[in-house]
Structure formats: structure tokens, C-alpha cells
Design a protein around this motif. Structure first.
Motif, PDB file in Angstrom:
ATOM      1  N   ALA A   8      33.966  37.460  37.759  1.00 45.20           N
ATOM      2  CA  ALA A   8      33.849  38.225  39.023  1.00 45.20           C
ATOM      3  C   ALA A   8      34.943  37.454  40.153  1.00 45.20           C
ATOM      4  O   ALA A   8      34.558  36.193  40.174  1.00 45.20           O
ATOM      5  N   HIS A   9      35.673  38.341  40.745  1.00 39.72           N
ATOM      6  CA  HIS A   9      36.559  37.711  41.811  1.00 39.72           C
ATOM      7  C   HIS A   9      36.571  38.904  42.923  1.00 39.72           C
ATOM      8  O   HIS A   9      36.118  40.103  42.526  1.00 39.72           O
ATOM      9  N   PHE A  10      36.999  38.445  44.060  1.00 38.55           N
ATOM     10  CA  PHE A  10      37.380  39.580  45.067  1.00 38.55           C
ATOM     11  C   PHE A  10      38.815  40.468  44.728  1.00 38.55           C
ATOM     12  O   PHE A  10      39.812  39.927  44.920  1.00 38.55           O
ATOM     13  N   ARG A  11      38.473  41.608  44.334  1.00 35.52           N
ATOM     14  CA  ARG A  11      39.951  42.525  43.836  1.00 35.52           C
ATOM     15  C   ARG A  11      39.586  43.558  44.638  1.00 35.52           C
ATOM     16  O   ARG A  11      38.791  44.354  44.579  1.00 35.52           O
ATOM     17  N   ALA A  25      34.078  46.853  42.502  1.00 37.39           N
ATOM     18  CA  ALA A  25      32.907  46.277  42.273  1.00 37.39           C
ATOM     19  C   ALA A  25      32.472  46.695  40.608  1.00 37.39           C
ATOM     20  O   ALA A  25      32.131  47.993  40.617  1.00 37.39           O
ATOM     21  N   GLY A  26      32.338  45.799  39.732  1.00 35.10           N
ATOM     22  CA  GLY A  26      32.042  46.225  38.415  1.00 35.10           C
ATOM     23  C   GLY A  26      30.289  46.274  38.244  1.00 35.10           C
ATOM     24  O   GLY A  26      29.677  46.228  39.355  1.00 35.10           O
ATOM     25  N   LYS A  27      29.873  46.298  37.119  1.00 37.90           N
ATOM     26  CA  LYS A  27      28.389  46.605  36.926  1.00 37.90           C
ATOM     27  C   LYS A  27      28.113  45.047  37.182  1.00 37.90           C
ATOM     28  O   LYS A  27      28.619  44.092  36.483  1.00 37.90           O
ATOM     29  N   GLY A  28      26.748  44.988  37.424  1.00 40.94           N
ATOM     30  CA  GLY A  28      26.124  43.785  37.145  1.00 40.94           C
ATOM     31  C   GLY A  28      25.624  43.184  38.558  1.00 40.94           C
ATOM     32  O   GLY A  28      25.791  43.737  39.587  1.00 40.94           O
ATOM     33  N   GLY A  29      25.195  41.739  38.336  1.00 39.91           N
ATOM     34  CA  GLY A  29      24.469  41.176  39.839  1.00 39.91           C
ATOM     35  C   GLY A  29      25.628  41.010  40.716  1.00 39.91           C
ATOM     36  O   GLY A  29      24.994  40.599  42.076  1.00 39.91           O
ATOM     37  N   ARG A  31      27.525  42.884  42.474  1.00 33.36           N
ATOM     38  CA  ARG A  31      27.998  44.012  43.206  1.00 33.36           C
ATOM     39  C   ARG A  31      27.397  43.668  44.478  1.00 33.36           C
ATOM     40  O   ARG A  31      27.799  44.220  45.424  1.00 33.36           O
ATOM     41  N   ALA A  32      26.081  43.263  44.631  1.00 35.62           N
ATOM     42  CA  ALA A  32      25.413  43.054  45.954  1.00 35.62           C
ATOM     43  C   ALA A  32      26.328  41.998  46.893  1.00 35.62           C
ATOM     44  O   ALA A  32      26.459  42.327  48.000  1.00 35.62           O
ATOM     45  N   VAL A  33      26.836  40.980  46.296  1.00 38.33           N
ATOM     46  CA  VAL A  33      27.579  40.080  46.988  1.00 38.33           C
ATOM     47  C   VAL A  33      29.026  40.576  47.407  1.00 38.33           C
ATOM     48  O   VAL A  33      29.346  40.575  48.630  1.00 38.33           O
ATOM     49  N   LEU A  34      29.635  41.681  46.464  1.00 41.75           N
ATOM     50  CA  LEU A  34      30.822  42.238  47.073  1.00 41.75           C
ATOM     51  C   LEU A  34      30.455  43.072  48.073  1.00 41.75           C
ATOM     52  O   LEU A  34      31.424  43.221  48.929  1.00 41.75           O
ATOM     53  N   MET A  35      29.507  43.907  48.085  1.00 42.85           N
ATOM     54  CA  MET A  35      29.161  44.851  49.006  1.00 42.85           C
ATOM     55  C   MET A  35      28.720  44.398  50.401  1.00 42.85           C
ATOM     56  O   MET A  35      29.249  44.893  51.388  1.00 42.85           O
ATOM     57  N   ALA A  36      28.362  43.120  50.562  1.00 41.59           N
ATOM     58  CA  ALA A  36      27.887  42.347  51.549  1.00 41.59           C
ATOM     59  C   ALA A  36      29.238  41.937  52.249  1.00 41.59           C
ATOM     60  O   ALA A  36      29.475  42.030  53.417  1.00 41.59           O
ATOM     61  N   VAL A  37      30.229  41.445  51.481  1.00 48.73           N
ATOM     62  CA  VAL A  37      31.626  41.018  52.051  1.00 48.73           C
ATOM     63  C   VAL A  37      32.363  42.189  52.417  1.00 48.73           C
ATOM     64  O   VAL A  37      32.718  42.488  53.251  1.00 48.73           O
ATOM     65  N   LYS A 137      40.150  35.489  45.193  1.00 52.97           N
ATOM     66  CA  LYS A 137      40.707  36.776  44.779  1.00 52.97           C
ATOM     67  C   LYS A 137      41.577  37.045  43.399  1.00 52.97           C
ATOM     68  O   LYS A 137      41.911  37.983  43.076  1.00 52.97           O
ATOM     69  N   CYS A 138      41.886  35.807  42.789  1.00 59.39           N
ATOM     70  CA  CYS A 138      42.748  35.977  41.525  1.00 59.39           C
ATOM     71  C   CYS A 138      41.783  35.985  40.414  1.00 59.39           C
ATOM     72  O   CYS A 138      40.729  35.402  40.320  1.00 59.39           O
ATOM     73  N   GLU A 139      42.376  36.622  39.393  1.00 59.31           N
ATOM     74  CA  GLU A 139      41.545  36.895  38.087  1.00 59.31           C
ATOM     75  C   GLU A 139      41.425  35.416  37.459  1.00 59.31           C
ATOM     76  O   GLU A 139      42.391  34.505  37.395  1.00 59.31           O
ATOM     77  N   GLY A 140      40.205  35.070  36.778  1.00 53.49           N
ATOM     78  CA  GLY A 140      39.828  33.748  36.235  1.00 53.49           C
ATOM     79  C   GLY A 140      39.421  32.706  37.409  1.00 53.49           C
ATOM     80  O   GLY A 140      39.469  31.488  37.103  1.00 53.49           O
ATOM     81  N   SER A 141      39.668  32.988  38.516  1.00 48.29           N
ATOM     82  CA  SER A 141      39.265  32.014  39.876  1.00 48.29           C
ATOM     83  C   SER A 141      37.813  31.904  40.017  1.00 48.29           C
ATOM     84  O   SER A 141      37.567  30.947  40.758  1.00 48.29           O
ATOM     85  N   HIS A 142      36.817  32.522  39.295  1.00 44.84           N
ATOM     86  CA  HIS A 142      35.407  32.401  39.670  1.00 44.84           C
ATOM     87  C   HIS A 142      34.973  32.592  41.068  1.00 44.84           C
ATOM     88  O   HIS A 142      34.211  32.118  41.557  1.00 44.84           O
ATOM     89  N   GLY A 143      36.054  33.669  41.629  1.00 45.91           N
ATOM     90  CA  GLY A 143      35.837  33.708  43.235  1.00 45.91           C
ATOM     91  C   GLY A 143      34.359  33.990  44.016  1.00 45.91           C
ATOM     92  O   GLY A 143      33.986  33.493  44.858  1.00 45.91           O
TER      93      GLY A 143
END
Length: 159
Positions: A8-11, A25-29, A31-37, A137-143
Motif C-alpha cells: 500500500a502507498h498513497f496513489r 483505495a484497494g481492499k483491506g485494512g 482503506r481506513a488510513v487512506l480515507m483519513a488522509v 506515494k511511489c509503488e513499492g515504497s510501503h508509504g
């Protein structure tokens, strides 16, 4: 953490599109962090950012640079709030692991490479995040994991 968290990263959606302001936001846990941001991103784009566009246009007419700036502001605001308005800690990954794992500890090639950067001014934290936005925000960054760790360290483990 699961592979979903590790990936997951910010895309953002496509720049200059109807959903240019939206994080994917993909499926999984995560999503909550992404939606807060996401809430902080929309607040910044609608009410803080200085532009001549109307409210709806403020959201849709943003390019890649504005997406990165909105994300940096949103992350800094959230970390600053987690630090009680007095501090923010930003976690980034270094290139090489510097700690040898202890007996009974399984190295994950991620946690042992994290470096902490502490800020006592919100503007400095925001500028640092903006300069290092690709870590989030980059893929593979564990953002998303980096942001979650940053939240924990900003809030402090005692709190």
C-alpha cells in the motif's frame, strides 16, 4: 503486516480528471488510513489552497505536482495533530539495514531500515515531507506503513 499493507502507498487518480483529488483505495485494512488522509486532502484543496477556480474545479483541475503538495500537507497536518501540536516524527526507509537482528527476531527487510526524523515546527515537517513525498506515494515504497509508523512515533508510545 500483510502483503496488502506492504504494497500500500498513497496513489492518486489520474491528474486533471474528474477524480484527480481522490486517492485510490484497494481492499483491506489500509482503506481506513487512506480515507483519513483523503479528508485532509479535500479540506486543503477546497479551503486552504489559493487558486482562482471554483470549489468543484479546485478538486478536478489539479495536476501531479498539486497532488503531491496536497498529500504532503495532509500528512504533515495529521502528524502534527498526532504530536499534540508540538512535534511530528517522519519515518523513512534507508537504503541498507544497519541493525543485526537479535536471536528470536525475524528481520523483515523493512522495519530494520527505518530512520526517524523529528520536527518541532509544522512548516519544517511539511517541507521535509514534500521533499521526500516519493517515499509515501511511489509503488513499492510501503508509504502507508511509513505513515502509520510516523503517526505512532509522533503520538508517542506512552500516549
Amino acid at each position: 503486516l500483510s502483503w496488502e499493507w506492504a504494497a500500500a502507498h498513497f496513489r492518486f487518480r489520474q491528474p486533471h480528471s474528474d477524480l484527480a483529488y481522490a486517492l485510490e483505495a484497494g481492499k483491506g485494512g489500509t482503506r481506513a488510513v487512506l480515507m483519513a488522509v483523503q479528508a485532509h486532502i479535500i479540506t486543503y484543496l477546497l479551503f486552504t489552497r489559493d487558486t482562482e477556480h471554483t470549489h468543484l474545479e479546485r478538486l478536478c483541475r489539479i495536476g501531479q505536482r498539486e497532488q503531491g503538495q496536497a498529500l504532503a500537507v495532509a500528512l504533515a497536518e495529521t502528524l502534527w495533530a498526532a504530536g499534540g501540536g508540538a512535534r511530528a516524527v517522519v519515518c523513512l526507509i534507508t537504503t541498507a539495514g544497519t541493525v543485526m537482528p537479535r536471536t528470536g527476531y525475524r528481520a523483515d527487510t523493512f522495519t530494520d531500515r527505518i530512520r526517524l526524523f523529528e520536527f518541532s515546527e509544522k512548516a519544517a515537517a511539511q517541507e521535509f515531507i514534500s521533499d521526500h513525498i516519493n517515499y509515501f506515494k511511489c509503488e513499492g515504497s510501503h508509504g502507508v506503513i511509513l505513515f502509520l509508523y510516523s503517526l505512532l512515533f509522533s503520538r508517542t508510545l506512552e500516549r
